[in-house]
Structures are given as structure tokens and as C-alpha cells.
Design a protein around this motif. Structure first.
Motif, PDB file in Angstrom:
ATOM      1  N   ARG A 183       7.506  13.014   3.626  1.00 34.42           N
ATOM      2  CA  ARG A 183       8.577  13.112   4.132  1.00 34.42           C
ATOM      3  C   ARG A 183       8.823  10.709   3.971  1.00 34.42           C
ATOM      4  O   ARG A 183       8.778  10.762   4.880  1.00 34.42           O
ATOM      5  N   ILE A 184       7.158  10.269   2.972  1.00 32.77           N
ATOM      6  CA  ILE A 184       7.379   9.002   2.896  1.00 32.77           C
ATOM      7  C   ILE A 184       7.633   8.688   1.848  1.00 32.77           C
ATOM      8  O   ILE A 184       8.120   9.034   0.777  1.00 32.77           O
ATOM      9  N   SER A 185       8.892   7.422   1.705  1.00 35.86           N
ATOM     10  CA  SER A 185       9.824   7.203   0.761  1.00 35.86           C
ATOM     11  C   SER A 185       7.946   6.984  -0.454  1.00 35.86           C
ATOM     12  O   SER A 185       7.788   6.584   0.002  1.00 35.86           O
ATOM     13  N   SER A 186       9.197   7.616  -1.524  1.00 33.94           N
ATOM     14  CA  SER A 186       7.890   6.366  -3.000  1.00 33.94           C
ATOM     15  C   SER A 186       7.595   4.854  -2.871  1.00 33.94           C
ATOM     16  O   SER A 186       7.168   4.207  -2.932  1.00 33.94           O
ATOM     17  N   ALA A 187       9.482   4.500  -2.536  1.00 33.41           N
ATOM     18  CA  ALA A 187       8.809   2.646  -2.132  1.00 33.41           C
ATOM     19  C   ALA A 187       7.598   2.801  -1.121  1.00 33.41           C
ATOM     20  O   ALA A 187       7.060   1.541  -1.160  1.00 33.41           O
ATOM     21  N   ASP A 188       7.863   2.856  -0.252  1.00 30.58           N
ATOM     22  CA  ASP A 188       6.798   2.837   0.807  1.00 30.58           C
ATOM     23  C   ASP A 188       5.127   3.149   0.399  1.00 30.58           C
ATOM     24  O   ASP A 188       4.635   2.616   0.652  1.00 30.58           O
ATOM     25  N   LYS A 189       5.521   3.939  -0.466  1.00 27.23           N
ATOM     26  CA  LYS A 189       4.260   4.718  -0.997  1.00 27.23           C
ATOM     27  C   LYS A 189       3.345   3.899  -1.963  1.00 27.23           C
ATOM     28  O   LYS A 189       2.419   3.375  -1.913  1.00 27.23           O
ATOM     29  N   LYS A 190       4.392   2.560  -2.522  1.00 29.94           N
ATOM     30  CA  LYS A 190       3.819   2.100  -3.631  1.00 29.94           C
ATOM     31  C   LYS A 190       3.544   0.532  -3.217  1.00 29.94           C
ATOM     32  O   LYS A 190       2.339   0.421  -3.314  1.00 29.94           O
ATOM     33  N   LYS A 191       3.972   0.178  -2.175  1.00 28.33           N
ATOM     34  CA  LYS A 191       3.625  -0.618  -0.657  1.00 28.33           C
ATOM     35  C   LYS A 191       2.385  -0.827  -0.921  1.00 28.33           C
ATOM     36  O   LYS A 191       1.702  -1.394  -0.330  1.00 28.33           O
ATOM     37  N   LEU A 192       2.670   0.797   0.344  1.00 29.61           N
ATOM     38  CA  LEU A 192       0.958   1.105   1.262  1.00 29.61           C
ATOM     39  C   LEU A 192      -0.282   0.799  -0.467  1.00 29.61           C
ATOM     40  O   LEU A 192      -1.074   0.795   0.043  1.00 29.61           O
ATOM     41  N   GLU A 193      -0.032   1.690  -1.574  1.00 23.72           N
ATOM     42  CA  GLU A 193      -1.188   1.341  -2.241  1.00 23.72           C
ATOM     43  C   GLU A 193      -1.460   0.045  -3.213  1.00 23.72           C
ATOM     44  O   GLU A 193      -2.435  -0.497  -2.745  1.00 23.72           O
ATOM     45  N   LYS A 194      -0.440  -0.925  -2.816  1.00 27.89           N
ATOM     46  CA  LYS A 194      -0.365  -2.293  -3.100  1.00 27.89           C
ATOM     47  C   LYS A 194      -1.617  -3.085  -2.090  1.00 27.89           C
ATOM     48  O   LYS A 194      -1.987  -3.492  -2.424  1.00 27.89           O
ATOM     49  N   VAL A 195      -0.806  -2.814  -0.852  1.00 23.79           N
ATOM     50  CA  VAL A 195      -1.223  -3.440   0.281  1.00 23.79           C
ATOM     51  C   VAL A 195      -3.029  -2.639   0.574  1.00 23.79           C
ATOM     52  O   VAL A 195      -3.992  -3.550   0.595  1.00 23.79           O
ATOM     53  N   TYR A 196      -3.665  -1.275   0.028  1.00 23.65           N
ATOM     54  CA  TYR A 196      -5.139  -0.751   0.047  1.00 23.65           C
ATOM     55  C   TYR A 196      -5.562  -1.768  -1.082  1.00 23.65           C
ATOM     56  O   TYR A 196      -6.707  -2.041  -0.693  1.00 23.65           O
ATOM     57  N   ARG A 197      -4.691  -2.402  -2.038  1.00 23.60           N
ATOM     58  CA  ARG A 197      -5.216  -2.831  -3.281  1.00 23.60           C
ATOM     59  C   ARG A 197      -5.524  -3.583  -3.291  1.00 23.60           C
ATOM     60  O   ARG A 197      -6.627  -5.026  -3.666  1.00 23.60           O
ATOM     61  N   THR A 198      -5.290  -4.919  -1.870  1.00 24.83           N
ATOM     62  CA  THR A 198      -5.876  -5.857  -2.000  1.00 24.83           C
ATOM     63  C   THR A 198      -5.651  -7.054  -1.115  1.00 24.83           C
ATOM     64  O   THR A 198      -5.959  -6.351   0.365  1.00 24.83           O
ATOM     65  N   ASP A 199      -6.894  -7.617  -1.440  1.00 29.02           N
ATOM     66  CA  ASP A 199      -7.559  -8.765  -0.796  1.00 29.02           C
ATOM     67  C   ASP A 199      -6.959  -9.364   1.001  1.00 29.02           C
ATOM     68  O   ASP A 199      -5.865  -9.786   0.229  1.00 29.02           O
ATOM     69  N   PRO A 200      -7.267  -9.099   1.743  1.00 34.58           N
ATOM     70  CA  PRO A 200      -6.488  -9.895   2.723  1.00 34.58           C
ATOM     71  C   PRO A 200      -6.723 -11.179   3.012  1.00 34.58           C
ATOM     72  O   PRO A 200      -5.991 -11.977   3.334  1.00 34.58           O
ATOM     73  N   GLU A 201      -7.811 -11.532   2.017  1.00 34.53           N
ATOM     74  CA  GLU A 201      -7.891 -12.802   2.009  1.00 34.53           C
ATOM     75  C   GLU A 201      -6.370 -13.457   1.135  1.00 34.53           C
ATOM     76  O   GLU A 201      -5.836 -14.200   1.814  1.00 34.53           O
ATOM     77  N   VAL A 202      -6.604 -12.629   0.504  1.00 29.58           N
ATOM     78  CA  VAL A 202      -4.813 -12.845  -0.848  1.00 29.58           C
ATOM     79  C   VAL A 202      -3.959 -12.630   0.405  1.00 29.58           C
ATOM     80  O   VAL A 202      -2.785 -13.983  -0.250  1.00 29.58           O
TER      81      VAL A 202
END
Lengths: 121, 121
Positions: free
Chosen positions: B94-113
DNA sequence: ATTATATTTCGTTATATGGCGAAATATAAG
DNA sequence: CTTATATTTCGCCATATAACGAAATATAAT
């Protein structure tokens, strides 16, 4: 996602929650809900419309009255589970005694009588 | 009754629901949630405050970051059950693919960055 | 057919809420 | 200690929402 948001928004009002609690044990017509919530008829009508849109309640017409009842077993799972959550956690212990009294009075009073009262206002 | 209303009101916003979904698998700091939701930092902060007030999330501080996570096993039953309801019905389908992609990117990226990026704006 | 009536819809008003940028705050980093 | 930084709070604005009374609607009752 939209169906979930519709459900959560429909539940985000105290009067609508109270209306759902009132419908736990039996159907009620609009004027009974009006009496219980103490709101104007137009306001109650709008609240119930929101609940119906979200799938949380169903309606049937009998005589001059429209009766609202909780959505049944064939409702979508998110609806059924949301109602289960609500009814489980809004048991009698969490409802004020004033509300309980009002509800008992509503259950006891003929819709005919209640409608006559509200027509006078 | 008020605790229930607080929960339902907290859930009655799409961005807040998305924030909770993002927290399903792991904690996130504010700038990660900002990146995921695409909102201003102040807005995200206010939303998360509402979720925390309702007991749906908890916080811990680590370094310069405050991490938000879903309320744990010792949360009150209404909170736990509400989260269970939400996570059950807002599964991946039930989650859009756009949101899924955003979430994966967030998980991958260091908070510092991420924080550096947002500081630039 | 006309009248009565329960309910819904509409229009208005007051209040609540989501969004943003700027300022304030807490505290980590140097 | 000073500076940098992540987050929160504040103030403002636009939009959403709850409440009410009046009008409209659907249809039961006569």
C-alpha cells in the motif's frame, strides 16, 4: 493508503468516537444520536456521513427513520480491525458516567418521542 | 478517553502515518525523516512531537542527533494495538514505489550527509 | 394529492491544523 | 571557552474542520 487515512481521520473526533461507541450494542437513528451527543442535527448528520464514507458505519431506512449501525463482518479488514481496536479500548471503564446515563436514556426512549422533542427546538 | 483521542488524532495525518511506516524497521533521526517526507525541518519536528505526545514514538539522543523510534513493548496497550493495526494494514503493497525508493535512499545515507544537505537550504 | 417529518445539504463563522521561515535552544565539536 | 550544528519553538499564513441555523430533499402519513 487513502482508505487508511480516511479511517484515521474519521476516528479523529471525539464526538464521532462517541457515536461509534453508542452503536456498539445496537443501531440508532439520527435523532437518538443527536440526543446522545447533544449536537445540532446538521452536525450529527455530517459526522455520520464522514463515518459512512470511511466505511465504519452502514445505514438502513425504516419508516421515517434512518438507522445507523456499525459496519458488519463483510467490511474490509482495516475497518473491522479499527473497530475492534476502538471497542476494545473504549470499554465501559473509559466512558464517563454522564455519557453512560445519556446512552441508557437514549436506548430507553422511543425515536418518535425524541424526534418530537428535537422538532420543538 | 483522552488517550484514545490523542492517538486517533495523531494518526489523522498522512505525513505522520508515513513517518511511522518509515520507523517500522529502524530508528531515524529528524533529518532522515525530513528527507523522506520532503517537508521543512520545523514541520517534521512538530509532527514528531505530536506522535511523541500520543505515545506512539520514543526518542533517544546520540551525538548530535535525536533518533525517533516506534514505541516499544512496554507502551500502553492502546498504543501497541494501534501500531499493530497500522503496520498490518500499511504493508508494502500500500505504499507508493516513490515512497519506497525515498525510504531506501534514506536508510542508505549517513545522517551526517543528509544534515549537511539540509543545512544548505 | 397534500401535509408532516426525519434527514441531508448549504452557507456562515469560529477554531484547529499543516506548512514555512526565522529565531531560540541545547549541546557536541574543536 | 568559542563555534558549529541538530532540533525545537515561535509567529505567520492558508486551508481544513466542527458547530450552528436555514433551506432543501426524500418520502411517510394522512
Amino acid at each position: 493508503m487513502n482508505d487508511i487515512v480516511n479511517i484515521t481521520k474519521a476516528l479523529a473526533d471525539e464526538n464521532r468516537l462517541k457515536a461509534l461507541i453508542a452503536l456498539r450494542d445496537r443501531e440508532l437513528c439520527v435523532c437518538q444520536i443527536i440526543e446522545f451527543l447533544g449536537l445540532a442535527g446538521s452536525t450529527v448528520s455530517k459526522h455520520m456521513s464522514i463515518l459512512k464514507q470511511a466505511g465504519l458505519v452502514k445505514t438502513r431506512k425504516q419508516g421515517r427513520w434512518i438507522y445507523y449501525g456499525l459496519a458488519g463482518r463483510n467490511a474490509p479488514a482495516p475497518v473491522r480491525d479499527a473497530l475492534r481496536w476502538l471497542l476494545k479500548h473504549l470499554n465501559s471503564g473509559r466512558i464517563s458516567s454522564a455519557d453512560k446515563k445519556k446512552l441508557e436514556k437514549v436506548y430507553r426512549t422511543d425515536p418518535e418521542v425524541l424526534c418530537r422533542i428535537h422538532r420543538r427546538k
